[in-house]
Design an enzyme around this catalytic site. Structure first.
Site, PDB file in Angstrom:
ATOM      1  CE1 TYR A 142      -6.119   0.868   9.156  1.00 46.09           C
ATOM      2  CE2 TYR A 142      -4.376   2.468   9.530  1.00 46.09           C
ATOM      3  CZ  TYR A 142      -5.151   1.725   8.667  1.00 46.09           C
ATOM      4  OH  TYR A 142      -4.960   1.843   7.314  1.00 46.09           O
ATOM      5  CG  ASP A 249      -5.878   2.911   4.410  1.00 42.94           C
ATOM      6  OD1 ASP A 249      -5.308   3.928   3.994  1.00 42.94           O
ATOM      7  OD2 ASP A 249      -5.382   1.768   4.343  1.00 42.94           O
ATOM      8  CG  ASP A 253      -5.275   4.515  -1.347  1.00 45.05           C
ATOM      9  OD1 ASP A 253      -5.232   5.462  -0.540  1.00 45.05           O
ATOM     10  OD2 ASP A 253      -4.278   3.820  -1.624  1.00 45.05           O
TER      11      ASP A 253
END
Ligand code: IPM
Ligand code: MG
Length: 360
Positions: A142, A249, A253
């Site tokens: 990121y 990430d 989810d």
């Protein structure tokens, strides 16, 4: 002593769920005489529209001064065409995470027994599920440099990012995970792609080294593709999982859905001293924004986490969690967790029901 809480509603459903969390905070503030002073500021697309910057100076000053931050969600199609560095996600959310050094992201995936039917997996596979995903939040791909989109000499465009972690970054998130495991079932699964990526070969090595300091914790390693499969095959094998920014990430989810809806999951992003920003794991959900149908519970539970982890207000946190339990027992459900035989309610009705349970 006054504690300053900053609420950053953000975009999409953010303002709707933030309003419900504020109702709840107001009630416990009065009930427990917490001395919370709650302020609000713009972030993300809303801040771009109002001030031309996803993180205006005024908002940043308030972030720095706050004892804890509660954030809704940022981003939406309206700002998707902006250059990457100006978009709400990078110029707002990721900037706050980085500038406040909120490297430790805790994402608990706990199945409320009342919602076993809402999970897409069989009840027996998810009943009693209680996983904590510890995600590194301020490094990895990121943030790695160089990054960008360039045109090569032959005229072909190329996108590139850099996946990088140094051992200190790995060690400090590893420590968060081992400490968390010590307070739970003492099982830690470190997720990497060490069969291919050098950066995660180092990740695995450092986790092994750290494991020697925590002999009571049973440390295991899993490749991320297998971890994704195991999460939907037999999720109860996991206690604490630790992984890098991007894998975390994605896996969080997936873990969220095991619990019925991503609309139920809170998260905490903490610095070395426990200062933190709290946010639901879900995004700004532009497709349902403005309709009053979003689930405010992840935001409300995030507020409870904030009271517990950054402000030391355990009683108020526990009371909010109990109130959420009560409304689920009453059969109240927003659309995302609704199933036959339960009562569908709006965002604000759900918030009001939590308030009523707090006042009961
Ligand atoms: C999350 C979100 C963010 C992330 C986005 C909005 C940048 O998906 O918090 O999981 O990728 O970290
Ligand atoms: Mg995400």
């Amino acid at each position: 002593m006054t504690k300053n809480v900053l609420v950053l509603p953000g975009d999409g459903i953010g303002p709707e769920i933030a309003a419900e969390a504020r109702k709840v905070l107001d009630v416990v503030n009065a009930q427990f005489d917490l001395g919370l002073s709650v302020d609000e500021a713009l972030v993300g697309g809303a801040a771009i529209d109002a001030a031309g910057d996803a993180l205006p100076a005024e908002t940043w000053a308030k972030c720095e001064a706050a004892d804890a931050i509660l954030l809704g969600a940022v981003g939406g199609p309206k700002w998707d065409t902006l250059p990457p560095n100006e978009r709400p996600e990078k110029a707002g959310l990721l900037k706050i995470r980085a500038q406040l050094d909120l490297f430790g992201n805790l994402r608990p995936a706990i199945l409320s027994p009342q919602l076993a039917d809402a999970s897409s997996l069989k009840p027996e596979v998810v009943a009693g599920l209680d996983i904590l995903i510890v995600r590194e939040l301020t490094g990895g791909i990121y943030f790695g440099e160089p990054r960008g989109i360039r045109t090569l000499e032959n005229g072909v465009r190329q996108g590139y990012n850099t996946y990088v972690y140094d051992e200190d970054e790995i060690r400090r998130i590893g420590r968060v995970a081992f400490e968390a495991a010590m307070k739970r079932d003492k099982r830690l699964c470190s997720v990497d792609k060490a069969n291919v990526l050098e950066v995660t070969m180092l990740w695995r090595e450092v986790m092994e080294e750290l494991g020697k300091e925590y002999p009571e914790v049973e440390l295991s390693h899993m490749y991320v593709d297998n971890a994704a499969m195991q999460l939907v095959r037999a999720p109860k094998q996991f206690d604490v999982m630790v992984t890098g920014n991007m894998f975390g990430d994605i896996l969080s989810d997936a873990a969220a859905m095991l619990t019925g809806s991503i609309g139920m999951l809170p998260s905490a992003s903490l610095d070395q001293n426990g200062k933190g920003m709290y946010e639901p794991c879900h995004g700004s959900a532009p497709d349902i924004a403005g309709q009053g149908i979003a689930n405010p519970l992840a935001m409300i539970i995030s507020a409870a986490m904030m009271l517990r982890h950054s402000l030391g207000m355990e009683d108020a946190a526990a009371k909010i969690e109990a109130a959420v339990d009560t409304v689920l027992d009453q059969g109240l459900r927003t659309g995302d967790i609704w199933s036959e035989g339960t009562q569908k309610v709006s965002t604000s009705e759900m918030g009001d029901a939590v308030v009523a349970a707090l006042n009961a």
